[in-house]
Design an enzyme around this catalytic site. Structure first.
Site, PDB file in Angstrom:
ATOM      1  CB  SER A   7      25.775  64.273  35.434  1.00  0.00           C
ATOM      2  OG  SER A   7      25.617  63.046  34.759  1.00  0.00           O
ATOM      3  CG  HIS A  32      21.656  63.620  37.542  1.00  0.00           C
ATOM      4  ND1 HIS A  32      20.343  63.987  37.717  1.00  0.00           N
ATOM      5  CD2 HIS A  32      21.741  63.085  36.301  1.00  0.00           C
ATOM      6  CE1 HIS A  32      19.655  63.688  36.622  1.00  0.00           C
ATOM      7  NE2 HIS A  32      20.479  63.134  35.754  1.00  0.00           N
ATOM      8  CG  ASP A  34      22.734  60.651  33.852  1.00  0.00           C
ATOM      9  OD1 ASP A  34      21.573  61.070  33.691  1.00  0.00           O
ATOM     10  OD2 ASP A  34      23.713  61.404  33.999  1.00  0.00           O
ATOM     11  CG  MET A  36      21.850  55.880  30.222  1.00  0.00           C
ATOM     12  SD  MET A  36      23.114  56.550  29.115  1.00  0.00           S
ATOM     13  CE  MET A  36      23.351  58.185  29.831  1.00  0.00           C
ATOM     14  CG  HIS A  65      17.698  61.008  34.379  1.00  0.00           C
ATOM     15  ND1 HIS A  65      18.477  61.715  33.474  1.00  0.00           N
ATOM     16  CD2 HIS A  65      16.497  60.816  33.765  1.00  0.00           C
ATOM     17  CE1 HIS A  65      17.775  61.925  32.374  1.00  0.00           C
ATOM     18  NE2 HIS A  65      16.583  61.387  32.521  1.00  0.00           N
ATOM     19  CG  MET A  67      17.663  58.606  30.646  1.00  0.00           C
ATOM     20  SD  MET A  67      19.202  59.385  30.114  1.00  0.00           S
ATOM     21  CE  MET A  67      20.175  59.163  31.610  1.00  0.00           C
ATOM     22  CG  MET A 136      16.313  65.005  29.316  1.00  0.00           C
ATOM     23  SD  MET A 136      17.725  64.779  30.424  1.00  0.00           S
ATOM     24  CE  MET A 136      19.056  64.475  29.238  1.00  0.00           C
ATOM     25  CG  ASP A 174      20.902  65.865  32.678  1.00  0.00           C
ATOM     26  OD1 ASP A 174      22.057  66.220  32.370  1.00  0.00           O
ATOM     27  OD2 ASP A 174      20.591  64.680  32.887  1.00  0.00           O
TER      28      ASP A 174
END
Length: 218
Positions: A7, A32, A34, A36, A65, A67, A136, A174
């Site tokens: 990540s 990965h 992330d 946000m 990913h 979010m 998650m 994750d």
């Protein structure tokens, strides 16, 4: 072989290109990413411009990913930035089926993610449409949290659904992944491990990645 996806949330943001090369050289399979937005989760990380900027540093698989709220609005932007796989949350606002369709229409691999507090049944409307499920095992939005063991049955539930329906979905985990919890997840049916701080804190993450790749799936 278990797929290892470090990540980038735990990477040094001042040198993301170098960090991306570091995980590639260490034998990681995917990166990965992330993403946000400060609304679906409290934190804000990065978006398509940063992903596009680091894409040239490695040809490793970019696993985004999202979010974020209403992810369907941004699928084209993340596809154009160089992502290979895009996962959206079943809890997000907006038309999630539409987001999944847009991901596939761009030739990318769609995934669906579920938070720790969400009942696993919330995944089922999306399972026929995706190629990956991301479970998650921490609350999304922050790195360095402890693994929530109560989430492990969700992995087994999805794997059982796959066997009952003749599908072999990738199952990714994750949050709080380390050598101990990673093996627990693989034994439960996962084949992808996303790990942040437990890898990036190591001077050389190569031996650990090699060890985790050897975890067999039941």
């Amino acid at each position: 072989m278990t797929i290892i996806s470090p990540s980038m949330l735990s990477a040094d943001f001042s040198k993301l290109g170098e960090e991306l090369k570091r995980i590639t050289d260490a034998g990681a399979d995917w990166a990965h990413l992330d993403v946000m937005d400060g609304m679906f989760v409290p934190n804000i990380t990065f978006g398509p411009p940063v992903i596009k900027a680091i894409r040239r540093h490695s040809d490793i698989v970019f696993d985004a990913h999202l979010m974020i709220q209403d992810p369907a609005r941004y699928i084209d932007a993340f596809a154009d930035a160089g992502c290979d796989r895009i996962t959206v949350h079943c809890e997000a606002e907006g038309d999630i089926h539409d987001a999944i369709s847009k991901i596939r229409a761009r030739g990318l691999v769609p995934g669906i993610s579920i938070n720790p507090e969400t009942d696993v049944s919330m995944l089922e409307p999306y399972l026929p449409e995706v190629d990956m499920v991301l479970v998650m095992t921490v609350h999304p939005g922050f790195g360095g949290q402890s693994f929530i063991h109560e989430c492990v049955p969700k992995i087994s539930h999805v794997r059982a659904w796959c066997e009952e329906n003749g599908r072999d979905l990738d199952i990714s985990v994750d949050g709080g992944v380390n050598p101990e919890t990673g093996r627990i997840c693989v034994d439960a049916g996962a084949n992808i491990l996303v790990a942040g701080s437990s890898l990036f804190k190591l001077p050389d993450m190569g031996p650990t990645i090699a060890e985790w790749k050897g975890y067999g799936r039941n």
